[in-house]
Design a protein around this motif. Sequence first.
Motif, PDB file in Angstrom:
ATOM      1  N   LYS A 159       0.824  -1.217   0.000  1.00 50.83           N
ATOM      2  CA  LYS A 159       0.000   0.000   0.000  1.00 50.83           C
ATOM      3  C   LYS A 159       0.855   1.263   0.000  1.00 50.83           C
ATOM      4  O   LYS A 159       0.486   2.267  -0.601  1.00 50.83           O
ATOM      5  CB  LYS A 159      -0.931   0.003   1.218  1.00 50.83           C
ATOM      6  N   ILE A 160       2.003   1.220   0.686  1.00 54.10           N
ATOM      7  CA  ILE A 160       2.824   2.434   0.771  1.00 54.10           C
ATOM      8  C   ILE A 160       3.855   2.527  -0.352  1.00 54.10           C
ATOM      9  O   ILE A 160       4.644   3.459  -0.401  1.00 54.10           O
ATOM     10  CB  ILE A 160       3.504   2.583   2.155  1.00 54.10           C
ATOM     11  N   GLY A 161       3.850   1.514  -1.244  1.00 51.99           N
ATOM     12  CA  GLY A 161       4.628   1.650  -2.476  1.00 51.99           C
ATOM     13  C   GLY A 161       5.991   0.994  -2.527  1.00 51.99           C
ATOM     14  O   GLY A 161       6.830   1.385  -3.348  1.00 51.99           O
ATOM     15  N   ALA A 162       6.239  -0.035  -1.688  1.00 53.15           N
ATOM     16  CA  ALA A 162       7.513  -0.775  -1.806  1.00 53.15           C
ATOM     17  C   ALA A 162       7.577  -1.411  -3.194  1.00 53.15           C
ATOM     18  O   ALA A 162       6.590  -1.961  -3.684  1.00 53.15           O
ATOM     19  CB  ALA A 162       7.600  -1.849  -0.732  1.00 53.15           C
ATOM     20  N   ASP A 163       8.728  -1.312  -3.859  1.00 52.47           N
ATOM     21  CA  ASP A 163       8.860  -1.827  -5.226  1.00 52.47           C
ATOM     22  C   ASP A 163       8.912  -3.345  -5.275  1.00 52.47           C
ATOM     23  O   ASP A 163       8.429  -3.974  -6.207  1.00 52.47           O
ATOM     24  CB  ASP A 163      10.130  -1.253  -5.881  1.00 52.47           C
ATOM     25  N   HIS A 164       9.556  -3.923  -4.271  1.00 53.93           N
ATOM     26  CA  HIS A 164       9.730  -5.375  -4.261  1.00 53.93           C
ATOM     27  C   HIS A 164       9.692  -5.836  -2.810  1.00 53.93           C
ATOM     28  O   HIS A 164      10.325  -5.235  -1.942  1.00 53.93           O
ATOM     29  CB  HIS A 164      11.060  -5.746  -4.919  1.00 53.93           C
ATOM     30  N   ILE A 165       8.926  -6.885  -2.542  1.00 58.34           N
ATOM     31  CA  ILE A 165       8.793  -7.396  -1.173  1.00 58.34           C
ATOM     32  C   ILE A 165       9.267  -8.842  -1.146  1.00 58.34           C
ATOM     33  O   ILE A 165       8.896  -9.648  -2.009  1.00 58.34           O
ATOM     34  CB  ILE A 165       7.322  -7.294  -0.700  1.00 58.34           C
ATOM     35  N   VAL A 166      10.096  -9.174  -0.175  1.00 59.24           N
ATOM     36  CA  VAL A 166      10.632 -10.530  -0.080  1.00 59.24           C
ATOM     37  C   VAL A 166      10.329 -11.125   1.294  1.00 59.24           C
ATOM     38  O   VAL A 166      10.222 -10.415   2.282  1.00 59.24           O
ATOM     39  CB  VAL A 166      12.159 -10.559  -0.322  1.00 59.24           C
ATOM     40  N   HIS A 167      10.198 -12.446   1.292  1.00 58.07           N
ATOM     41  CA  HIS A 167      10.050 -13.206   2.534  1.00 58.07           C
ATOM     42  C   HIS A 167      11.308 -14.056   2.678  1.00 58.07           C
ATOM     43  O   HIS A 167      11.445 -15.057   1.986  1.00 58.07           O
ATOM     44  CB  HIS A 167       8.811 -14.107   2.471  1.00 58.07           C
ATOM     45  N   PRO A 168      12.218 -13.682   3.548  1.00 57.76           N
ATOM     46  CA  PRO A 168      13.493 -14.384   3.614  1.00 57.76           C
ATOM     47  C   PRO A 168      13.383 -15.866   3.967  1.00 57.76           C
ATOM     48  O   PRO A 168      14.277 -16.644   3.660  1.00 57.76           O
ATOM     49  CB  PRO A 168      14.279 -13.620   4.681  1.00 57.76           C
ATOM     50  N   GLU A 169      12.266 -16.262   4.589  1.00 65.10           N
ATOM     51  CA  GLU A 169      12.115 -17.697   4.863  1.00 65.10           C
ATOM     52  C   GLU A 169      11.915 -18.476   3.571  1.00 65.10           C
ATOM     53  O   GLU A 169      12.129 -19.675   3.514  1.00 65.10           O
ATOM     54  CB  GLU A 169      10.962 -17.964   5.837  1.00 65.10           C
ATOM     55  N   ARG A 170      11.527 -17.780   2.507  1.00 64.74           N
ATOM     56  CA  ARG A 170      11.372 -18.448   1.208  1.00 64.74           C
ATOM     57  C   ARG A 170      12.529 -18.134   0.264  1.00 64.74           C
ATOM     58  O   ARG A 170      12.822 -18.898  -0.640  1.00 64.74           O
ATOM     59  CB  ARG A 170      10.066 -17.989   0.542  1.00 64.74           C
ATOM     60  N   ASP A 171      13.143 -16.995   0.449  1.00 62.55           N
ATOM     61  CA  ASP A 171      14.172 -16.545  -0.501  1.00 62.55           C
ATOM     62  C   ASP A 171      15.491 -16.296   0.214  1.00 62.55           C
ATOM     63  O   ASP A 171      15.560 -15.472   1.104  1.00 62.55           O
ATOM     64  CB  ASP A 171      13.739 -15.228  -1.172  1.00 62.55           C
ATOM     65  N   MET A 172      16.521 -16.961  -0.197  1.00 62.85           N
ATOM     66  CA  MET A 172      17.831 -16.716   0.398  1.00 62.85           C
ATOM     67  C   MET A 172      18.369 -15.366  -0.067  1.00 62.85           C
ATOM     68  O   MET A 172      18.209 -14.971  -1.216  1.00 62.85           O
ATOM     69  CB  MET A 172      18.811 -17.814  -0.031  1.00 62.85           C
ATOM     70  N   GLY A 173      19.048 -14.664   0.827  1.00 61.80           N
ATOM     71  CA  GLY A 173      19.600 -13.356   0.497  1.00 61.80           C
ATOM     72  C   GLY A 173      20.526 -13.366  -0.699  1.00 61.80           C
ATOM     73  O   GLY A 173      20.531 -12.441  -1.502  1.00 61.80           O
ATOM     74  N   GLU A 174      21.303 -14.444  -0.845  1.00 65.70           N
ATOM     75  CA  GLU A 174      22.233 -14.513  -1.969  1.00 65.70           C
ATOM     76  C   GLU A 174      21.507 -14.455  -3.302  1.00 65.70           C
ATOM     77  O   GLU A 174      21.932 -13.759  -4.219  1.00 65.70           O
ATOM     78  CB  GLU A 174      23.067 -15.813  -1.920  1.00 65.70           C
ATOM     79  N   ARG A 175      20.405 -15.207  -3.428  1.00 67.65           N
ATOM     80  CA  ARG A 175      19.678 -15.243  -4.701  1.00 67.65           C
ATOM     81  C   ARG A 175      19.082 -13.877  -5.018  1.00 67.65           C
ATOM     82  O   ARG A 175      19.108 -13.425  -6.154  1.00 67.65           O
ATOM     83  CB  ARG A 175      18.568 -16.301  -4.636  1.00 67.65           C
ATOM     84  N   ILE A 176      18.534 -13.243  -3.974  1.00 65.03           N
ATOM     85  CA  ILE A 176      17.901 -11.936  -4.175  1.00 65.03           C
ATOM     86  C   ILE A 176      18.946 -10.909  -4.610  1.00 65.03           C
ATOM     87  O   ILE A 176      18.743 -10.129  -5.525  1.00 65.03           O
ATOM     88  CB  ILE A 176      17.191 -11.486  -2.888  1.00 65.03           C
ATOM     89  N   ALA A 177      20.100 -10.925  -3.930  1.00 67.90           N
ATOM     90  CA  ALA A 177      21.156  -9.967  -4.260  1.00 67.90           C
ATOM     91  C   ALA A 177      21.642 -10.147  -5.694  1.00 67.90           C
ATOM     92  O   ALA A 177      21.810  -9.180  -6.427  1.00 67.90           O
ATOM     93  CB  ALA A 177      22.325 -10.124  -3.286  1.00 67.90           C
ATOM     94  N   ASN A 178      21.840 -11.399  -6.095  1.00 70.98           N
ATOM     95  CA  ASN A 178      22.287 -11.650  -7.461  1.00 70.98           C
ATOM     96  C   ASN A 178      21.244 -11.195  -8.476  1.00 70.98           C
ATOM     97  O   ASN A 178      21.570 -10.704  -9.547  1.00 70.98           O
ATOM     98  CB  ASN A 178      22.597 -13.140  -7.654  1.00 70.98           C
ATOM     99  N   ASN A 179      19.978 -11.338  -8.127  1.00 66.74           N
ATOM    100  CA  ASN A 179      18.912 -10.918  -9.029  1.00 66.74           C
ATOM    101  C   ASN A 179      18.872  -9.400  -9.169  1.00 66.74           C
ATOM    102  O   ASN A 179      18.544  -8.864 -10.219  1.00 66.74           O
ATOM    103  CB  ASN A 179      17.560 -11.426  -8.503  1.00 66.74           C
TER     104      ASN A 179
END
Length: 221
Positions: free
Chosen positions: A112-132
Amino acid sequence: MKKKEFAVIGLGRFGGSVCRTLSEQGMEVLAIDTNEDKVNEYASIASQAVVADSTDENVLKSLGIRNFDHVIVAIGDNIQASILTTLILKELGVEKITVKATNDYHEKVLKKIGADHIVHPERDMGERIANNMISNNVLDYLELSDRHSIVEIVANERLHGHSLLELDIRAKYGINIVAIKRNNDIIVSPLASEVIYEGDILIVIGADQDIDRFESEVVGE
């Protein structure tokens, strides 16, 4: 070509992992946390590390936060601080904001407040997100169904020098390594005798819970 500049707010396991991976990829990274010990831990990893309260608009202005290409809000369990920080970043005109959500309610507010991308770290490892974040053309996460995925996992020193037969990952974890990326080469349907080296990118397919277990027990800290 100008290096992308990132700011990571919150240096817990997820934020720290993103900070480390971006830094290893040669990106300019500003690391921010209210905890001085955490900041000291990342002082030698990030381009710059500062103790700061991200819910204070004047503090963020003084850090020149609006000039960063991408800001990652990885604040832990303090949902209020996460939301307020995101709101301030939006008002300051930050180009791209990725926020860690702790639950569905948190995610709804962030949308609602306009975050461009939202992640749930329990599903997504930080390494994969950073590389993306660095390269959007990398297959890093493909959801096959509600419970099955294809993911990229970077091999660590624990896997280094062992063959697929020795590791017996399919029997132990119920997941399959369908390909291995090594530098510019891709080994499709690797043989059981194929040896894994640290830094190899393993393309893994399986149930989410099995992949998570493999990551936490073998690849995680």
